[in-house]
Design a protein around this motif. Structure first.
Motif, PDB file in Angstrom:
ATOM      1  N   ALA A 214      27.174 -18.662  16.074  1.00  0.00           N
ATOM      2  CA  ALA A 214      25.260 -18.898  16.315  1.00  0.00           C
ATOM      3  C   ALA A 214      24.830 -17.065  16.342  1.00  0.00           C
ATOM      4  O   ALA A 214      25.356 -16.467  17.174  1.00  0.00           O
ATOM      5  CB  ALA A 214      24.483 -19.888  17.109  1.00  0.00           C
ATOM      6  N   ASP A 215      23.913 -17.039  14.988  1.00  0.00           N
ATOM      7  CA  ASP A 215      23.884 -15.458  15.105  1.00  0.00           C
ATOM      8  C   ASP A 215      22.105 -15.579  15.975  1.00  0.00           C
ATOM      9  O   ASP A 215      21.867 -14.408  16.636  1.00  0.00           O
ATOM     10  CB  ASP A 215      23.235 -15.456  13.777  1.00  0.00           C
ATOM     11  N   GLY A 216      21.892 -16.663  16.773  1.00  0.00           N
ATOM     12  CA  GLY A 216      20.647 -16.186  17.707  1.00  0.00           C
ATOM     13  C   GLY A 216      20.395 -17.765  18.271  1.00  0.00           C
ATOM     14  O   GLY A 216      20.811 -18.444  17.858  1.00  0.00           O
ATOM     15  N   LEU A 217      19.442 -17.621  19.228  1.00  0.00           N
ATOM     16  CA  LEU A 217      18.996 -18.938  19.565  1.00  0.00           C
ATOM     17  C   LEU A 217      17.546 -18.803  20.451  1.00  0.00           C
ATOM     18  O   LEU A 217      16.711 -17.892  20.096  1.00  0.00           O
ATOM     19  CB  LEU A 217      19.339 -18.798  21.678  1.00  0.00           C
ATOM     20  N   MET A 218      16.757 -19.806  19.345  1.00  0.00           N
ATOM     21  CA  MET A 218      15.268 -20.150  19.438  1.00  0.00           C
ATOM     22  C   MET A 218      14.939 -21.288  20.754  1.00  0.00           C
ATOM     23  O   MET A 218      15.216 -22.166  20.770  1.00  0.00           O
ATOM     24  CB  MET A 218      14.689 -20.703  18.358  1.00  0.00           C
ATOM     25  N   VAL A 219      14.351 -20.552  21.681  1.00  0.00           N
ATOM     26  CA  VAL A 219      14.180 -21.690  22.954  1.00  0.00           C
ATOM     27  C   VAL A 219      12.762 -21.781  23.616  1.00  0.00           C
ATOM     28  O   VAL A 219      12.364 -20.520  23.198  1.00  0.00           O
ATOM     29  CB  VAL A 219      15.433 -20.785  24.272  1.00  0.00           C
ATOM     30  N   GLU A 220      12.876 -22.595  24.093  1.00  0.00           N
ATOM     31  CA  GLU A 220      11.293 -23.022  24.387  1.00  0.00           C
ATOM     32  C   GLU A 220      11.083 -22.810  25.948  1.00  0.00           C
ATOM     33  O   GLU A 220      11.703 -23.144  26.853  1.00  0.00           O
ATOM     34  CB  GLU A 220      10.676 -24.523  24.414  1.00  0.00           C
ATOM     35  N   VAL A 221      10.062 -21.558  26.447  1.00  0.00           N
ATOM     36  CA  VAL A 221      10.028 -21.199  27.416  1.00  0.00           C
ATOM     37  C   VAL A 221       8.410 -21.763  27.834  1.00  0.00           C
ATOM     38  O   VAL A 221       7.248 -20.759  27.099  1.00  0.00           O
ATOM     39  CB  VAL A 221      10.454 -19.591  27.632  1.00  0.00           C
ATOM     40  N   HIS A 222       7.881 -21.822  29.040  1.00  0.00           N
ATOM     41  CA  HIS A 222       6.277 -22.417  29.580  1.00  0.00           C
ATOM     42  C   HIS A 222       6.508 -21.825  30.747  1.00  0.00           C
ATOM     43  O   HIS A 222       7.736 -21.991  31.431  1.00  0.00           O
ATOM     44  CB  HIS A 222       6.337 -23.847  29.368  1.00  0.00           C
ATOM     45  N   PRO A 223       5.539 -21.228  31.313  1.00  0.00           N
ATOM     46  CA  PRO A 223       5.516 -20.628  32.126  1.00  0.00           C
ATOM     47  C   PRO A 223       4.841 -21.957  33.810  1.00  0.00           C
ATOM     48  O   PRO A 223       5.124 -21.746  34.984  1.00  0.00           O
ATOM     49  CB  PRO A 223       3.588 -20.453  32.371  1.00  0.00           C
ATOM     50  N   ASN A 224       4.714 -23.379  33.001  1.00  0.00           N
ATOM     51  CA  ASN A 224       4.630 -24.927  33.778  1.00  0.00           C
ATOM     52  C   ASN A 224       5.157 -25.278  33.329  1.00  0.00           C
ATOM     53  O   ASN A 224       3.986 -26.280  32.492  1.00  0.00           O
ATOM     54  CB  ASN A 224       3.592 -24.424  34.375  1.00  0.00           C
ATOM     55  N   PRO A 225       6.369 -25.418  33.254  1.00  0.00           N
ATOM     56  CA  PRO A 225       6.542 -26.929  32.170  1.00  0.00           C
ATOM     57  C   PRO A 225       5.954 -28.188  32.554  1.00  0.00           C
ATOM     58  O   PRO A 225       6.013 -29.213  31.001  1.00  0.00           O
ATOM     59  CB  PRO A 225       8.344 -27.223  31.624  1.00  0.00           C
ATOM     60  N   ASP A 226       6.642 -28.410  33.264  1.00  0.00           N
ATOM     61  CA  ASP A 226       5.841 -29.965  33.993  1.00  0.00           C
ATOM     62  C   ASP A 226       4.363 -30.341  33.768  1.00  0.00           C
ATOM     63  O   ASP A 226       3.967 -30.916  33.011  1.00  0.00           O
ATOM     64  CB  ASP A 226       5.652 -30.233  35.635  1.00  0.00           C
ATOM     65  N   LYS A 227       3.706 -29.119  33.151  1.00  0.00           N
ATOM     66  CA  LYS A 227       2.355 -29.221  32.651  1.00  0.00           C
ATOM     67  C   LYS A 227       2.129 -29.195  31.098  1.00  0.00           C
ATOM     68  O   LYS A 227       1.090 -29.185  31.032  1.00  0.00           O
ATOM     69  CB  LYS A 227       0.970 -28.497  33.770  1.00  0.00           C
ATOM     70  N   ALA A 228       2.853 -29.270  30.754  1.00  0.00           N
ATOM     71  CA  ALA A 228       2.985 -28.569  29.731  1.00  0.00           C
ATOM     72  C   ALA A 228       2.402 -29.732  28.651  1.00  0.00           C
ATOM     73  O   ALA A 228       1.715 -30.940  28.544  1.00  0.00           O
ATOM     74  CB  ALA A 228       4.636 -28.417  28.898  1.00  0.00           C
ATOM     75  N   LEU A 229       1.979 -29.761  27.697  1.00  0.00           N
ATOM     76  CA  LEU A 229       1.079 -30.937  26.881  1.00  0.00           C
ATOM     77  C   LEU A 229       1.644 -31.662  26.479  1.00  0.00           C
ATOM     78  O   LEU A 229       1.495 -32.147  24.744  1.00  0.00           O
ATOM     79  CB  LEU A 229      -0.537 -29.865  26.255  1.00  0.00           C
ATOM     80  N   SER A 230       3.029 -30.440  25.790  1.00  0.00           N
ATOM     81  CA  SER A 230       3.432 -31.264  24.372  1.00  0.00           C
ATOM     82  C   SER A 230       5.165 -30.718  25.357  1.00  0.00           C
ATOM     83  O   SER A 230       5.606 -29.722  25.680  1.00  0.00           O
ATOM     84  CB  SER A 230       4.160 -30.477  23.663  1.00  0.00           C
ATOM     85  N   ASP A 231       6.143 -32.049  24.835  1.00  0.00           N
ATOM     86  CA  ASP A 231       7.434 -31.660  25.185  1.00  0.00           C
ATOM     87  C   ASP A 231       8.244 -30.794  26.789  1.00  0.00           C
ATOM     88  O   ASP A 231       8.923 -29.738  26.494  1.00  0.00           O
ATOM     89  CB  ASP A 231       8.405 -30.919  23.981  1.00  0.00           C
ATOM     90  N   SER A 232       7.286 -31.853  27.434  1.00  0.00           N
ATOM     91  CA  SER A 232       7.538 -30.649  28.459  1.00  0.00           C
ATOM     92  C   SER A 232       9.166 -30.788  29.583  1.00  0.00           C
ATOM     93  O   SER A 232       9.203 -29.686  30.030  1.00  0.00           O
ATOM     94  CB  SER A 232       6.158 -31.457  29.604  1.00  0.00           C
ATOM     95  N   ARG A 233       9.642 -32.129  29.092  1.00  0.00           N
ATOM     96  CA  ARG A 233      11.177 -32.151  29.612  1.00  0.00           C
ATOM     97  C   ARG A 233      12.202 -30.804  28.656  1.00  0.00           C
ATOM     98  O   ARG A 233      12.979 -30.892  29.387  1.00  0.00           O
ATOM     99  CB  ARG A 233      11.768 -33.435  29.265  1.00  0.00           C
ATOM    100  N   GLN A 234      12.019 -30.299  28.418  1.00  0.00           N
ATOM    101  CA  GLN A 234      12.486 -29.826  27.213  1.00  0.00           C
ATOM    102  C   GLN A 234      12.476 -27.969  27.904  1.00  0.00           C
ATOM    103  O   GLN A 234      13.210 -27.282  26.911  1.00  0.00           O
ATOM    104  CB  GLN A 234      12.846 -29.969  26.195  1.00  0.00           C
TER     105      GLN A 234
END
Length: 350
Positions: A214-234
């Motif tokens: 792969a030429d690169g990555l797109m990764v989801e990062v959140h300061p507090n994932p457990d409190k995220a309003l969408s896709d908190s688990r990933q």
């Protein structure tokens, strides 16, 4: 927090699934910027499967992202799904756009975006469609090319699959491999977050993506994932993201000495592949004879019970030899489908 962990030349796009507040966006941007991430991703408008969920902060989110860019110098990447989104993104001077999996599935929607982008010099990333349909993926890319978009890349985020799996979306690596064969100059990034569906597997999928060149990555990062309003688990925390990137093993290009060492085994494989083709040719001769018998005796081409018995038997034999039964089943599904097609075509011409 680790600083400047992103290796030179390694393309990483990171940020929250959704822009939820000015503070959340800024906190994430500052943490990622310190690590060397140059592109901040965030959802502004969120397509939800069912109504009632968080559908993004919209125009306000664009303001938060622009504030983060002004402070960190990061480029901004957002998803667009129609003309109104494109117009708002261009007005906010967003740096990079991406077309999501649901939108890629609709040629009408992609064409609408392509028309809205005519005359714009902006990079556009195209995620694979939800279904494993390579033609839909390449078609979306071609629509953008015809609109004059010259900086296009693809994002492999996995496909919906009826088979149960620990992953949210099946990688089906053979599809991006074929996309690379068809479009060798097209950059292909991987979205391990959506593929994994749970943060504990994101690193594993990211490494697999690099192993697949792969030429690169797109990764989801959140300061507090457990409190995220969408896709908190990933989503990963910034600390987890830093650990993941630090653990990734990047591969060097094959050199002449490597090719020389691999040549004998590659020659063996080439010889075996030729034998496989010869065996398949002989098998199709027998298929023809069976088809002629069925035609003469008014028998149905498809004999489901026999196919299931043969598939089960071969999967068991494969497992005993240390080969994945599912792999063997997939091979013989293709062989069986071609055998059926061959017999039907013969029936039409007789």
């Amino acid at each position: 927090m680790n600083e400047y962990i992103i290796p030179p030349g390694f393309k990483v796009i990171a940020g929250p699934c959704s822009a939820e507040s000015a503070g959340q966006v800024m906190e994430c941007a500052e943490a990622l910027s310190k690590m060397g991430v140059e592109i901040l991703r965030a959802g502004v408008w969120k397509p939800r499967t069912r109504p009632g969920g968080f559908e993004g902060a919209g125009m306000q989110a664009l303001e938060w992202l622009c504030q983060a860019r002004e402070k960190t110098g990061m480029k901004l990447a957002i998803e667009v799904a129609g003309t109104a989104h494109v117009e708002a993104a261009l007005k906010a001077d967003i740096d990079i756009l991406w077309i999501g999996a649901r939108t890629t599935t609709s040629p009408f929607a992609v064409q609408e975006i392509a028309e809205a982008l005519k005359g714009c010099d902006i990079p556009v990333m195209v995620k694979n469609p939800i279904s494993p349909d390579l033609n839909l993926w390449t078609g979306a890319i071609e629509r953008l090319e015809r609109a004059g978009i010259s900086r296009i890349s693809a994002i492999h985020r996995g496909f919906s699959d009826i088979q149960e799996s620990v992953l949210r979306y099946a990688p089906q690596w053979e599809i991006p491999i074929e996309l690379r064969r068809r479009m060798p100059s097209l950059p292909i990034l991987c979205d391990p977050s959506h593929m994994a569906g749970q943060r504990g597997l994101v690193s594993t999928i990211a490494q697999m993506a690099l192993d697949m060149n792969a030429d690169g990555l797109m990764v989801e990062v959140h300061p507090n994932p457990d409190k995220a309003l969408s896709d908190s688990r990933q989503q990963l925390t910034p600390h987890e993201f830093a650990e993941m990137v630090s653990s990734l093993r990047q591969h060097r290009a094959i050199e002449e000495t490597d090719s020389a060492c691999l040549a004998p085994k590659r020659n063996e494989l080439d010889a075996l592949d030729e034998q496989l083709v010869d065996i398949l040719a002989k098998r199709m001769d027998i298929v023809r004879e069976i088809g002629e018998y069925k035609q003469m005796n008014n028998l149905a081409v498809l004999q489901s019970d026999r196919y299931q018995n043969v598939s089960d038997k071969l999967a068991a034999i494969a497992a005993a030899k240390g080969i994945s039964g599912q792999f063997i089943r997939s091979i013989f599904e293709t062989i069986h489908a071609e055998s059926i097609r061959y017999q039907l075509e013969k029936n039409k011409t007789q």
